[in-house]
Enzyme design. Sequence first.
Site, PDB file in Angstrom:
ATOM      1  N   SER A  61       0.806  -1.313   0.029  1.00 24.79           N
ATOM      2  CA  SER A  61      -0.047   0.058   0.019  1.00 24.79           C
ATOM      3  C   SER A  61       0.848   1.335   0.070  1.00 24.79           C
ATOM      4  O   SER A  61       0.427   2.451  -0.294  1.00 24.79           O
ATOM      5  CB  SER A  61      -0.887   0.074   1.265  1.00 24.79           C
ATOM      6  OG  SER A  61      -2.220  -0.358   0.918  1.00 24.79           O
ATOM      7  N   LYS A  64       0.698   3.498  -2.787  1.00 22.22           N
ATOM      8  CA  LYS A  64      -0.393   4.531  -3.029  1.00 22.22           C
ATOM      9  C   LYS A  64       0.081   5.841  -3.109  1.00 22.22           C
ATOM     10  O   LYS A  64      -0.495   6.849  -3.553  1.00 22.22           O
ATOM     11  CB  LYS A  64      -1.532   4.253  -2.146  1.00 22.22           C
ATOM     12  CG  LYS A  64      -2.204   2.772  -2.291  1.00 22.22           C
ATOM     13  CD  LYS A  64      -3.138   2.370  -0.852  1.00 22.22           C
ATOM     14  CE  LYS A  64      -3.904   1.479  -1.539  1.00 22.22           C
ATOM     15  NZ  LYS A  64      -3.888   0.066  -0.896  1.00 22.22           N
ATOM     16  N   TYR A 185      -2.503  -1.166 -10.672  1.00 16.06           N
ATOM     17  CA  TYR A 185      -2.221  -1.148  -9.097  1.00 16.06           C
ATOM     18  C   TYR A 185      -1.695  -2.311  -8.524  1.00 16.06           C
ATOM     19  O   TYR A 185      -0.775  -1.933  -7.683  1.00 16.06           O
ATOM     20  CB  TYR A 185      -3.839  -1.108  -8.628  1.00 16.06           C
ATOM     21  CG  TYR A 185      -4.268  -1.530  -7.433  1.00 16.06           C
ATOM     22  CD1 TYR A 185      -3.802  -0.469  -6.397  1.00 16.06           C
ATOM     23  CD2 TYR A 185      -4.478  -2.537  -6.829  1.00 16.06           C
ATOM     24  CE1 TYR A 185      -3.879  -0.301  -4.973  1.00 16.06           C
ATOM     25  CE2 TYR A 185      -4.599  -2.741  -5.432  1.00 16.06           C
ATOM     26  CZ  TYR A 185      -4.246  -1.728  -4.657  1.00 16.06           C
ATOM     27  OH  TYR A 185      -4.340  -1.872  -3.107  1.00 16.06           O
ATOM     28  N   TYR A 237      -4.537   3.458   7.317  1.00 17.18           N
ATOM     29  CA  TYR A 237      -5.926   2.757   7.357  1.00 17.18           C
ATOM     30  C   TYR A 237      -6.740   3.281   8.439  1.00 17.18           C
ATOM     31  O   TYR A 237      -6.868   4.266   8.816  1.00 17.18           O
ATOM     32  CB  TYR A 237      -6.047   1.286   7.279  1.00 17.18           C
ATOM     33  CG  TYR A 237      -4.614   0.788   6.435  1.00 17.18           C
ATOM     34  CD1 TYR A 237      -4.806   1.008   5.008  1.00 17.18           C
ATOM     35  CD2 TYR A 237      -3.855  -0.278   7.111  1.00 17.18           C
ATOM     36  CE1 TYR A 237      -3.528   0.271   4.466  1.00 17.18           C
ATOM     37  CE2 TYR A 237      -2.918  -0.614   6.256  1.00 17.18           C
ATOM     38  CZ  TYR A 237      -2.825  -0.334   4.989  1.00 17.18           C
ATOM     39  OH  TYR A 237      -1.602  -0.713   4.221  1.00 17.18           O
ATOM     40  N   VAL A 255       1.029  -3.857   3.739  1.00 19.53           N
ATOM     41  CA  VAL A 255       0.984  -5.113   4.370  1.00 19.53           C
ATOM     42  C   VAL A 255       2.110  -5.990   3.986  1.00 19.53           C
ATOM     43  O   VAL A 255       2.138  -7.268   4.687  1.00 19.53           O
ATOM     44  CB  VAL A 255      -0.406  -5.820   3.834  1.00 19.53           C
ATOM     45  CG1 VAL A 255      -1.754  -5.343   4.282  1.00 19.53           C
ATOM     46  CG2 VAL A 255      -0.450  -6.169   2.389  1.00 19.53           C
TER      47      VAL A 255
HETATM   48  N1  GLN Z   1      -1.799  -5.518  -2.331  1.00 22.37           N
HETATM   49  C1  GLN Z   1      -2.757  -5.177  -1.276  1.00 22.37           C
HETATM   50  C2  GLN Z   1      -4.152  -5.138  -1.762  1.00 22.37           C
HETATM   51  O1  GLN Z   1      -4.425  -4.701  -2.594  1.00 22.37           O
HETATM   52  C3  GLN Z   1      -2.125  -3.824  -0.732  1.00 22.37           C
HETATM   53  C4  GLN Z   1      -3.010  -3.567   0.345  1.00 22.37           C
HETATM   54  C5  GLN Z   1      -2.142  -2.999   1.752  1.00 22.37           C
HETATM   55  O2  GLN Z   1      -0.896  -3.024   1.660  1.00 22.37           O
HETATM   56  N2  GLN Z   1      -2.749  -2.720   2.662  1.00 22.37           N
HETATM   57  O3  GLN Z   1      -4.945  -5.555  -0.868  1.00 22.37           O
END
Ligand code: GLN
Length: 309
Positions: A61, A64, A185, A237, A255
């Site tokens: 994430s 992003k 993505y 988050y 994650v």
């Molecule tokens: N690849 C993960 C997803 O799209 C990334 C989410 C994350 O790092 N929280 O679910």
Amino acid sequence: MQTLLEEILEKGKEKIPYGKTADYIPELGRADKNRLGICIFTRDGKQYRAGDTSTRFTIQSISKVINLAAALERCGFEHVFSKVGMEPSGEAFNSLVELDLTSSYPFNPMINSGAIAVASFLEPIMDFEEMLEFARNLCQDPGITLDEAVCQSEMSHASRNRAIAYLLESKGIIESDVEKSLQLYIKLCSLSVTAQSLANLGLVLACGGTHPVTGERLLSSHVVQVIKTIMLTCGMYDGSGTSAVLVGLPAKSGVGGGILSLADRKMGIGIYGPALDKKGNSIAGQEMLRLLSEKLHLHLFAEESRPPA
Ligand code: GLN
């Protein structure tokens, strides 16, 4: 500083038993949950490292931030925020509930729905190779590559993200081919970085978009201002509010176990610790960031960091 980092690392390690590696795709579950590292790059060119700071892991994430930076630079603020909000969602990163029930737009670009929308704005104008170069530049890390195994694993377990992408399409938010946008993505989530790459990115953000050592302007100052604010309010988050209170620094987690953070005008911070809490944030990483902020009085609103009135 070096001694402080070593101490913080030891304290962080105590939290590892309470977390576990991401298991929504098999590839991430294979990470060694005992790894932990923290890295700091300061404005005056100093570098400090403790623990696993050169281990490669997938950015997840944290991409992003890079995704949003590219879209703000290439598509502009008005365009991006005409279809994605700036509000914390208070829901899990991969939630689609609030998107379907309470809003016609994704809440913000730091959750999956917002980032997939942003990827769809970029997909027609920037291919993956160009995005990869952009990421390597921002992180000053030519070693960033696509982790094919993680990417494959994400692709074959993408039902939820695919559901989000099609829901976005049904609301008229996706601006390109929905599958191609989803693929971009996922590829961006699968870039392999280190705690050092993240510290470098943090330093660029801390310095308003210019790399203080090379003097190169990598992002416009307004783009950086927007990104840092959204990281502070939405970067962790549904743990973003707690992090803002306890740590008080812009931060973005992934994650894969990474945390990108910064102390404005001072330093970039990169962290790796793949044992996660229930919200998907590195459990030991957050503790290390909290301790660092406390010991160095880095909290944005720390009384000690204020000049006397
Ligand atoms: N690849 C993960 C997803 O799209 C990334 C989410 C994350 O790092 N929280 O679910």
